[in-house]
Design a protein around this motif. Structure first.
Motif, PDB file in Angstrom:
ATOM      1  N   PRO A  32       0.835  -1.197   0.000  1.00 50.53           N
ATOM      2  CA  PRO A  32       0.000   0.000   0.000  1.00 50.53           C
ATOM      3  C   PRO A  32       0.872   1.251   0.000  1.00 50.53           C
ATOM      4  O   PRO A  32       1.944   1.233   0.616  1.00 50.53           O
ATOM      5  CB  PRO A  32      -0.793  -0.113   1.314  1.00 50.53           C
ATOM      6  CG  PRO A  32      -0.795  -1.580   1.619  1.00 50.53           C
ATOM      7  CD  PRO A  32       0.541  -2.085   1.143  1.00 50.53           C
ATOM      8  N   PRO A  33       0.450   2.312  -0.681  1.00 52.73           N
ATOM      9  CA  PRO A  33      -0.841   2.483  -1.371  1.00 52.73           C
ATOM     10  C   PRO A  33      -0.851   1.990  -2.811  1.00 52.73           C
ATOM     11  O   PRO A  33      -1.707   2.399  -3.597  1.00 52.73           O
ATOM     12  CB  PRO A  33      -1.027   3.996  -1.313  1.00 52.73           C
ATOM     13  CG  PRO A  33       0.357   4.544  -1.410  1.00 52.73           C
ATOM     14  CD  PRO A  33       1.230   3.581  -0.639  1.00 52.73           C
ATOM     15  N   ALA A  34       0.099   1.131  -3.174  1.00 50.55           N
ATOM     16  CA  ALA A  34       0.099   0.457  -4.481  1.00 50.55           C
ATOM     17  C   ALA A  34       0.128   1.437  -5.641  1.00 50.55           C
ATOM     18  O   ALA A  34      -0.724   1.417  -6.527  1.00 50.55           O
ATOM     19  CB  ALA A  34      -1.111  -0.478  -4.596  1.00 50.55           C
ATOM     20  N   ARG A  35       1.156   2.290  -5.644  1.00 50.17           N
ATOM     21  CA  ARG A  35       1.321   3.266  -6.713  1.00 50.17           C
ATOM     22  C   ARG A  35       2.590   2.925  -7.508  1.00 50.17           C
ATOM     23  O   ARG A  35       3.642   2.656  -6.917  1.00 50.17           O
ATOM     24  CB  ARG A  35       1.407   4.679  -6.149  1.00 50.17           C
ATOM     25  CG  ARG A  35       0.132   5.133  -5.438  1.00 50.17           C
ATOM     26  CD  ARG A  35       0.256   6.569  -4.944  1.00 50.17           C
ATOM     27  NE  ARG A  35       0.433   7.502  -6.044  1.00 50.17           N
ATOM     28  CZ  ARG A  35      -0.544   8.019  -6.783  1.00 50.17           C
ATOM     29  NH1 ARG A  35      -1.802   7.690  -6.526  1.00 50.17           N
ATOM     30  NH2 ARG A  35      -0.298   8.867  -7.770  1.00 50.17           N
ATOM     31  N   CYS A  36       2.494   2.952  -8.828  1.00 56.29           N
ATOM     32  CA  CYS A  36       3.658   2.671  -9.670  1.00 56.29           C
ATOM     33  C   CYS A  36       3.348   3.009 -11.113  1.00 56.29           C
ATOM     34  O   CYS A  36       2.181   3.170 -11.500  1.00 56.29           O
ATOM     35  CB  CYS A  36       4.088   1.204  -9.563  1.00 56.29           C
ATOM     36  SG  CYS A  36       2.873   0.007 -10.182  1.00 56.29           S
ATOM     37  N   SER A  37       4.395   3.105 -11.923  1.00 54.90           N
ATOM     38  CA  SER A  37       4.257   3.247 -13.372  1.00 54.90           C
ATOM     39  C   SER A  37       4.115   1.865 -13.996  1.00 54.90           C
ATOM     40  O   SER A  37       4.526   0.851 -13.416  1.00 54.90           O
ATOM     41  CB  SER A  37       5.478   3.958 -13.960  1.00 54.90           C
ATOM     42  OG  SER A  37       5.674   5.220 -13.355  1.00 54.90           O
ATOM     43  N   ALA A  38       3.578   1.840 -15.209  1.00 59.65           N
ATOM     44  CA  ALA A  38       3.281   0.563 -15.856  1.00 59.65           C
ATOM     45  C   ALA A  38       4.519  -0.300 -16.047  1.00 59.65           C
ATOM     46  O   ALA A  38       4.458  -1.533 -15.961  1.00 59.65           O
ATOM     47  CB  ALA A  38       2.600   0.818 -17.196  1.00 59.65           C
ATOM     48  N   THR A  39       5.682   0.320 -16.305  1.00 57.01           N
ATOM     49  CA  THR A  39       6.897  -0.468 -16.533  1.00 57.01           C
ATOM     50  C   THR A  39       7.467  -1.054 -15.251  1.00 57.01           C
ATOM     51  O   THR A  39       8.367  -1.893 -15.303  1.00 57.01           O
ATOM     52  CB  THR A  39       7.964   0.409 -17.210  1.00 57.01           C
ATOM     53  OG1 THR A  39       8.179   1.587 -16.414  1.00 57.01           O
ATOM     54  CG2 THR A  39       7.536   0.805 -18.616  1.00 57.01           C
ATOM     55  N   PHE A  40       6.964  -0.616 -14.087  1.00 59.68           N
ATOM     56  CA  PHE A  40       7.486  -1.102 -12.809  1.00 59.68           C
ATOM     57  C   PHE A  40       6.544  -2.069 -12.101  1.00 59.68           C
ATOM     58  O   PHE A  40       6.967  -2.810 -11.220  1.00 59.68           O
ATOM     59  CB  PHE A  40       7.759   0.080 -11.871  1.00 59.68           C
ATOM     60  CG  PHE A  40       9.003   0.852 -12.203  1.00 59.68           C
ATOM     61  CD1 PHE A  40      10.179   0.641 -11.491  1.00 59.68           C
ATOM     62  CD2 PHE A  40       9.014   1.774 -13.231  1.00 59.68           C
ATOM     63  CE1 PHE A  40      11.328   1.345 -11.786  1.00 59.68           C
ATOM     64  CE2 PHE A  40      10.163   2.497 -13.546  1.00 59.68           C
ATOM     65  CZ  PHE A  40      11.318   2.277 -12.823  1.00 59.68           C
ATOM     66  N   GLY A  41       5.277  -2.058 -12.436  1.00 54.11           N
ATOM     67  CA  GLY A  41       4.328  -2.921 -11.752  1.00 54.11           C
ATOM     68  C   GLY A  41       2.929  -2.755 -12.299  1.00 54.11           C
ATOM     69  O   GLY A  41       2.701  -2.055 -13.291  1.00 54.11           O
ATOM     70  N   ASN A  42       1.979  -3.397 -11.652  1.00 54.92           N
ATOM     71  CA  ASN A  42       0.591  -3.394 -12.092  1.00 54.92           C
ATOM     72  C   ASN A  42      -0.231  -2.523 -11.149  1.00 54.92           C
ATOM     73  O   ASN A  42      -0.805  -3.006 -10.175  1.00 54.92           O
ATOM     74  CB  ASN A  42       0.052  -4.827 -12.132  1.00 54.92           C
ATOM     75  CG  ASN A  42      -1.360  -4.898 -12.655  1.00 54.92           C
ATOM     76  OD1 ASN A  42      -1.820  -3.994 -13.365  1.00 54.92           O
ATOM     77  ND2 ASN A  42      -2.061  -5.966 -12.314  1.00 54.92           N
ATOM     78  N   CYS A  43      -0.261  -1.214 -11.418  1.00 52.13           N
ATOM     79  CA  CYS A  43      -0.965  -0.260 -10.566  1.00 52.13           C
ATOM     80  C   CYS A  43      -1.940   0.558 -11.406  1.00 52.13           C
ATOM     81  O   CYS A  43      -1.775   0.693 -12.614  1.00 52.13           O
ATOM     82  CB  CYS A  43       0.016   0.696  -9.883  1.00 52.13           C
ATOM     83  SG  CYS A  43       1.325  -0.124  -8.940  1.00 52.13           S
ATOM     84  N   THR A  44      -2.931   1.119 -10.738  1.00 49.81           N
ATOM     85  CA  THR A  44      -3.894   1.962 -11.444  1.00 49.81           C
ATOM     86  C   THR A  44      -3.397   3.393 -11.588  1.00 49.81           C
ATOM     87  O   THR A  44      -3.890   4.138 -12.440  1.00 49.81           O
ATOM     88  CB  THR A  44      -5.245   1.966 -10.713  1.00 49.81           C
ATOM     89  OG1 THR A  44      -5.056   2.428  -9.366  1.00 49.81           O
ATOM     90  CG2 THR A  44      -5.835   0.554 -10.678  1.00 49.81           C
TER      91      THR A  44
END
Length: 321
Positions: free
Chosen positions: A69-81
């Motif tokens: 949490p809070p599960a924030r990231c860019s698409a190239t680093f992970g699966n976040c909204t």
């Protein structure tokens, strides 16, 4: 008694919804208010305070990979909204550092005279061994420490980010303007389990595996050298038995931070959860016993030759489901 004011506990959903949690400077004031309540009501019993537990892990896994949490990231680093893995970890870390400083300054100004306690921070630490004796790999090992642990400790102790981070990141790093940051702790908490090899990716080409990005320090982290692991693998895939790393980690911290008192706040052997195990298998835990013996021996060596002030507070059995 040691009481830890954990960021994962403090990261309550209300603050995330109201103003973005650790991404907002407002959290510094709220954290200090929360800390003040703890100091006031527990200060007669708690003599060692840990403001934040593994803030480096919170910044990386909460705002770069997004697996916490809070599960924030860019698409190239992970699966976040949502999120920005190249920028937000440094904003969150900056606010954690200043929240820590606010709590420390409050304790020293208002509570220390009566309570007589000490206050510090607990960092997740990994010993990074250069994979070769080349100057490039040695520099990469230093960058790994700076982008992982010194990222927080340098500002708290010296009032600025590590030189390696400033040189590579430039304006991505927020700036400090508060000189009260310096000497901003009484002890360093060390959560140490394992070590890794590091190979340079800034000045040379990595062919063994993927290099990490600019915002992580341009190096390759690997558990093996010439197909030989750095230490005996455990059931937990990132924990290797390398007791030399404990002694080297303590020596490094002693030299870099002017022999600041240290506690081992976490240390332990890794195994996977085995629900069908018998009581005898739990009692005859030779590998865990050997792990603890070897790491405590390394710690004793560090105490004997490196530092005069030390404590060991937690032995964990690191079990994963």
């Amino acid at each position: 008694m040691i009481l830890e004011v954990w960021p994962c506990i403090f990261q309550i959903q209300e603050l995330e919804d109201r103003y973005g949690g650790w991404l907002s400077p407002q959290i510094r004031e709220d954290f200090a208010y929360y800390a003040s309540i703890c100091f006031k009501h527990y200060g007669d019993r708690v003599k060692y305070w840990v403001t934040l537990n593994e803030p480096n892990v919170v910044a990386i896994r909460g705002y770069r990979s997004g697996i916490y949490p809070p599960a924030r990231c860019s698409a190239t680093f992970g699966n976040c909204t949502s999120g920005d893995s190249e920028r937000e970890p440094f904003i969150a870390a900056h606010n954690m550092i200043l929240a820590h400083a606010a709590a420390v300054n409050l304790y020293r100004a208002k509570y220390h005279g009566e309570k007589k306690g000490s206050i510090g921070i607990a960092m997740n630490t990994v010993w990074y061994e250069p994979v070769s004796n080349s100057s490039q790999d040695k520099q990469a090992a230093q960058r790994a420490q700076s982008f992982y642990m010194n990222w927080f400790l340098d500002p708290i102790m010296f009032g600025k980010y590590p030189e390696e981070m400033e040189n590579i990141l430039g304006s991505l790093l927020p700036e400090f303007s508060d000189d009260r940051l310096q000497n901003g702790l009484d002890f360093i908490g060390i959560n140490h389990y394992t070590s890794f090899y590091v190979k340079d990716c800034l000045y040379s080409t990595c062919v063994q595996g993927p290099c990490i990005s600019k915002t992580e320090g341009y190096y390759l982290r690997t558990a093996t050298k010439n197909n030989i692991p750095i230490g005996e693998p455990t059931e937990v895939d990132w924990i290797y038995v390398y007791p030399e790393g404990m002694e080297k980690m303590v020596t490094y911290l002693k030299n870099r931070y002017n022999n600041t008192p240290m506690f081992i706040t976490e240390n332990g052997f890794g195994e996977m959860h085995q629900p069908d195990s018998s009581i005898n298998s739990f009692l005859n835990d030779d590998k865990r016993a050997e792990y603890m013996k070897s790491y405590l021996d390394a710690l004793i060596s560090a105490i004997r030759y490196v530092t005069q002030t030390f404590g060991y507070t937690h032995m964990y059995i690191y079990t994963c489901a």
